[in-house]
Design an enzyme around this catalytic site. Structure first.
Site, PDB file in Angstrom:
ATOM      1  N   CYS A  61      -8.768 -20.679  26.345  1.00 33.59           N
ATOM      2  CA  CYS A  61      -8.499 -21.399  25.093  1.00 33.59           C
ATOM      3  C   CYS A  61      -9.765 -21.522  24.245  1.00 33.59           C
ATOM      4  O   CYS A  61     -10.737 -22.174  24.644  1.00 33.59           O
ATOM      5  CB  CYS A  61      -7.932 -22.775  25.446  1.00 33.59           C
ATOM      6  SG  CYS A  61      -7.867 -23.947  24.095  1.00 33.59           S
ATOM      7  N   CYS A  64     -10.699 -25.112  23.283  1.00 33.49           N
ATOM      8  CA  CYS A  64     -11.200 -25.792  24.494  1.00 33.49           C
ATOM      9  C   CYS A  64     -12.663 -25.426  24.731  1.00 33.49           C
ATOM     10  O   CYS A  64     -13.471 -26.279  25.104  1.00 33.49           O
ATOM     11  CB  CYS A  64     -10.370 -25.394  25.718  1.00 33.49           C
ATOM     12  SG  CYS A  64      -8.629 -25.817  25.600  1.00 33.49           S
TER      13      CYS A  64
END
Length: 139
Positions: A61, A64
């Site tokens: 991600c 993230c």
């Protein structure tokens, strides 16, 4: 020269040992450190001594990955006043499911007393600090 290098290396090790880091946790550790939903599924009972943040993430991600260094900074800035945990949603699918994590990053904010709250998506550091001071009541 060797003595100077040795002194530098030992000093650096001591500084790094004192630095707080974000802790990656498993379901078992979550049950121990944050909330044991298996024993007490109907009532939130935070188990920590200081408020915590739980970052639900995945290694692939992009947002993230951008959030991670910010959380490391915050862990160091609020050392002793706050704990930051990370949960890999691909490894800990059951734990992510308990909180209805469908998009990442998802952040669980756990105050010392009271109910937790969840935010979704990447937030700038300023917003994270605001949540820490206003919701978690950490100065």
């Amino acid at each position: 020269m060797k003595k100077l290098f040795l002194i530098f290396a030992l000093t650096l090790c001591a500084v790094l040992a004192d630095a707080q880091t974000v802790k990656h946790i498993t379901k078992a550790e979550f049950l121990e450190y944050v909330w044991n939903y298996e024993e007490n599924p109907n009532e939130w009972t935070y188990k920590g001594d200081v408020p915590c943040i739980v970052d639900f993430y995945a290694t692939w991600c992009g947002p993230c990955k951008r959030l991670s260094p910010i959380l490391e900074e915050l862990q160091n800035e609020y050392a002793g006043k706050l704990v930051i945990y990370k949960v890999n949603t691909e490894v800990e699918q059951e734990l992510a499911g308990v909180f209805g994590v469908q998009s990442i990053p998802t952040v669980l904010w756990c105050p010392k007393s009271g109910k937790p709250t969840i935010t979704k998506g990447l937030m700038p550091k300023e917003n994270l600090v605001q949540m820490i001071t206003e919701f978690l009541m950490v100065k």
